[in-house]
Design an enzyme around this catalytic site. Sequence first.
Site, mmCIF file in Angstrom:
data_model
loop_
_atom_site.group_PDB
_atom_site.id
_atom_site.type_symbol
_atom_site.label_atom_id
_atom_site.label_comp_id
_atom_site.label_asym_id
_atom_site.label_seq_id
_atom_site.Cartn_x
_atom_site.Cartn_y
_atom_site.Cartn_z
ATOM 1 N N GLN A 1 -16.449 -35.394 21.153
ATOM 2 C CA GLN A 1 -15.411 -36.430 20.994
ATOM 3 C C GLN A 1 -15.947 -37.533 20.067
ATOM 4 O OE1 GLN A 1 -15.943 -35.263 24.616
ATOM 5 N NE2 GLN A 1 -14.685 -33.710 23.685
ATOM 6 N N LYS B 1 -19.158 -33.258 13.514
ATOM 7 C CA LYS B 1 -20.435 -33.241 14.241
ATOM 8 C C LYS B 1 -21.070 -31.846 14.217
ATOM 9 C CE LYS B 1 -18.097 -34.752 17.781
ATOM 10 N NZ LYS B 1 -16.810 -35.097 17.151
ATOM 11 N N GLY C 1 -14.185 -29.135 19.895
ATOM 12 C CA GLY C 1 -14.115 -27.991 18.984
ATOM 13 C C GLY C 1 -14.976 -28.338 17.792
ATOM 14 N N HIS C 2 -16.148 -27.745 17.702
ATOM 15 C CA HIS C 2 -17.097 -28.085 16.636
ATOM 16 C C HIS C 2 -17.181 -26.928 15.643
ATOM 17 C CE1 HIS C 2 -19.277 -31.234 19.373
ATOM 18 N NE2 HIS C 2 -17.988 -31.465 19.212
ATOM 19 N N ASP D 1 -13.739 -35.136 15.924
ATOM 20 C CA ASP D 1 -13.520 -34.256 14.771
ATOM 21 C C ASP D 1 -14.081 -34.825 13.475
ATOM 22 O OD1 ASP D 1 -12.165 -32.619 16.543
ATOM 23 O OD2 ASP D 1 -10.232 -33.546 16.104
HETATM 24 P P1 GDP Z 1 -16.304 -31.950 15.091
HETATM 25 O O1 GDP Z 1 -15.455 -31.809 16.303
HETATM 26 O O2 GDP Z 1 -16.806 -33.350 14.910
HETATM 27 O O3 GDP Z 1 -17.432 -30.955 15.033
HETATM 28 O O4 GDP Z 1 -15.357 -31.657 13.854
HETATM 29 P P2 GDP Z 1 -14.287 -30.463 13.722
HETATM 30 O O5 GDP Z 1 -15.016 -29.202 13.497
HETATM 31 O O6 GDP Z 1 -13.311 -30.514 14.837
HETATM 32 O O7 GDP Z 1 -13.480 -30.934 12.461
HETATM 33 C C1 GDP Z 1 -14.086 -31.118 11.227
HETATM 34 C C2 GDP Z 1 -13.392 -30.207 10.209
HETATM 35 O O8 GDP Z 1 -13.748 -30.600 8.902
HETATM 36 C C3 GDP Z 1 -13.792 -28.755 10.318
HETATM 37 O O9 GDP Z 1 -12.715 -27.963 9.919
HETATM 38 C C4 GDP Z 1 -14.955 -28.646 9.325
HETATM 39 O O10 GDP Z 1 -15.114 -27.324 8.822
HETATM 40 C C5 GDP Z 1 -14.474 -29.563 8.230
HETATM 41 N N1 GDP Z 1 -15.509 -30.274 7.485
HETATM 42 C C6 GDP Z 1 -16.699 -30.743 7.925
HETATM 43 N N2 GDP Z 1 -17.309 -31.455 6.946
HETATM 44 C C7 GDP Z 1 -16.500 -31.414 5.875
HETATM 45 C C8 GDP Z 1 -16.555 -31.987 4.578
HETATM 46 O O11 GDP Z 1 -17.475 -32.706 4.203
HETATM 47 N N3 GDP Z 1 -15.499 -31.728 3.735
HETATM 48 C C9 GDP Z 1 -14.437 -30.966 4.109
HETATM 49 N N4 GDP Z 1 -13.458 -30.790 3.235
HETATM 50 N N5 GDP Z 1 -14.346 -30.416 5.336
HETATM 51 C C10 GDP Z 1 -15.358 -30.651 6.213
HETATM 52 P P1 IMO Z 2 -14.536 -33.022 19.313
HETATM 53 O O1 IMO Z 2 -15.838 -32.895 20.062
HETATM 54 C C1 IMO Z 2 -10.672 -34.969 18.967
HETATM 55 C C2 IMO Z 2 -8.721 -36.215 22.664
HETATM 56 C C3 IMO Z 2 -7.460 -35.501 23.070
HETATM 57 C C4 IMO Z 2 -6.760 -36.630 23.817
HETATM 58 C C5 IMO Z 2 -7.898 -37.329 24.528
HETATM 59 C C6 IMO Z 2 -8.117 -36.874 25.956
HETATM 60 O O2 IMO Z 2 -14.071 -31.760 18.701
HETATM 61 O O3 IMO Z 2 -14.583 -34.166 18.368
HETATM 62 P P2 IMO Z 2 -9.062 -34.670 27.113
HETATM 63 O O4 IMO Z 2 -8.749 -33.235 26.881
HETATM 64 O O5 IMO Z 2 -10.470 -35.050 26.890
HETATM 65 O O6 IMO Z 2 -8.536 -35.176 28.416
HETATM 66 O O7 IMO Z 2 -8.186 -35.459 25.994
HETATM 67 O O8 IMO Z 2 -9.064 -37.049 23.763
HETATM 68 N N1 IMO Z 2 -9.887 -35.323 22.428
HETATM 69 C C7 IMO Z 2 -10.372 -35.051 21.225
HETATM 70 N N2 IMO Z 2 -9.936 -35.398 19.995
HETATM 71 N N3 IMO Z 2 -11.806 -34.256 19.095
HETATM 72 C C8 IMO Z 2 -12.266 -33.919 20.304
HETATM 73 O O9 IMO Z 2 -13.471 -33.321 20.485
HETATM 74 C C9 IMO Z 2 -11.528 -34.279 21.452
HETATM 75 N N4 IMO Z 2 -11.666 -34.082 22.770
HETATM 76 C C10 IMO Z 2 -10.668 -34.741 23.367
HETATM 77 O O10 IMO Z 2 -6.752 -35.071 21.957
HETATM 78 O O11 IMO Z 2 -6.216 -37.533 22.901
HETATM 79 MG MG MG Z 3 -13.558 -31.115 16.826
#
Ligand code: GDP
Ligand code: IMO
Ligand code: MG
Length: 425
Positions: free
Chosen positions: A222, A16, A40-41, A13
């Site tokens: 991840q 990416k 979840g991207h 998270d």
């Molecule tokens: P990912 O799994 O690495 O793609 O990241 P996620 O989408 O799960 O979580 C990142 C969260 O931060 C999302 O809600 C994005 O919309 C938000 N986000 C990304 N970059 C920024 C930033 O620079 N500032 C803020 N405030 N939010 C951001």
């Molecule tokens: P993105 O790509 C954050 C965590 C789960 C748990 C562990 C194992 O959005 O960054 P799993 O379902 O893979 O067996 O869970 O890994 N986890 C993540 N945490 N971002 C993710 O993906 C994750 N995918 C799995 O919360 O701790």
């Molecule tokens: Mg994510």
Amino acid sequence: MKVDVVLGLQWGDEGKGKIVDVLAKNYPVIARFQGGPNAGHSLQFENKKFVLHTIPSGVFRKNTQNIIGNGVVIDPITFMEECLELEKTGVPVTQRVFISKKAHLILPGHRIIDAASEKEKGDSKIGSTLKGIGPAYMDKTGRNGIRVGDILTSDFRDRYENLKAKQISFLKQFDFEYDINEREPAWFEAIEYLKKFNLIDSEYTINQILDDNKRVLAEGAQGSLLDIDFGSYPFVTSSTTTCAGVCTGLGVAPKHIGTVSGIFKAYCTRVGSGPFPTELNDNNGELLRKLGFEFGATTGRPRRTGWLDLVALKYSVMINGVDQLIMMKADVLDSFDKIFVATAYKVDGEITEQIPYDTYCKIEPVYKEFKGWKRDLSKITKEEDLPFEFMNYVRFIEKEIGVPISIISLGPDRDQTIIRELLSK
Ligand code: GDP
Ligand code: IMO
Ligand code: MG
């Protein structure tokens, strides 16, 4: 040409999805190499927000080919749901997304085994997303799995029934109620939908693209600290989230790996169980969660929050051979008077800059304090307008890690991105 890599350096998270979407305009091909719908991207542009789980984050760019590599595990049901949502907004997914025949399928039974296994673990559960990831990779390495290419064979149903029978037998060890047939009709409907896509030998496709002098961007899922080998085992996911996963998950030789970009948040979050040395269980932690909207993009769970951990970051940079850093979400720290960064750990009274082997040992972070910048960064578009205190924070991280920060992200939108200097190897 080379495969450039964007991957997470923390516990996932990091942002990416946003960055791959920003960079996708420079690449004809974006490829996912591991993970599955546990990811979840999030992407945001032109007042629209999307969350992608299995589909690469280049799908919104007109001329970009998106490849789901052999290292990914696919749940046909969630994949179809995701595609239908995109189709509704006019994205021609079947034209833009290509799937490796060697990617493994997540069966309804895998999700059930995930849930049964987590329930049995009780307090020591992993905190899995319950998408069936671990059990699907277990069947892959156990040589029982079913792959995307198998859906085109005449005995596909038999292969399914065979694995299902094994799963039912495996489930006998758990005290767990389930209905393995419940998701089956939707699963087989989604298998038919999968057939609309280009199912490819993606290792040939990708190597041909490189031979044609085009660059590929590999999108990690991840984070490095959730890696099956180098994460805080057993509180990890079941794939190689680190750079080595690009080679095995796409069929790319190490000599073809180009620039490795490592993404990190200006603080830390973790969702699920496991060690988190700089975790804050106080008002600051709550504030980080609130201001950063730190709730899982896949499960909606509140994310645990804490200060930036340079011991962990250095480790991830080492394992991945990171060439450049991408710093996300610094804007979330705008209102803090003081900001802390862990530069070392105290373990059993000894100071160390290494992550201890023992996942369960007590770690006390050693912090360096920074003065907050107390300014709204989210509307700043030029580096020279960034406040002194913020740049102080940036330079300290660069110096400690020994790697430049090439991109600074100051908000969720595509446009809230300051690109300083992008390296290209
Ligand atoms: P990912 O799994 O690495 O793609 O990241 P996620 O989408 O799960 O979580 C990142 C969260 O931060 C999302 O809600 C994005 O919309 C938000 N986000 C990304 N970059 C920024 C930033 O620079 N500032 C803020 N405030 N939010 C951001
Ligand atoms: P993105 O790509 C954050 C965590 C789960 C748990 C562990 C194992 O959005 O960054 P799993 O379902 O893979 O067996 O869970 O890994 N986890 C993540 N945490 N971002 C993710 O993906 C994750 N995918 C799995 O919360 O701790
Ligand atoms: Mg994510």
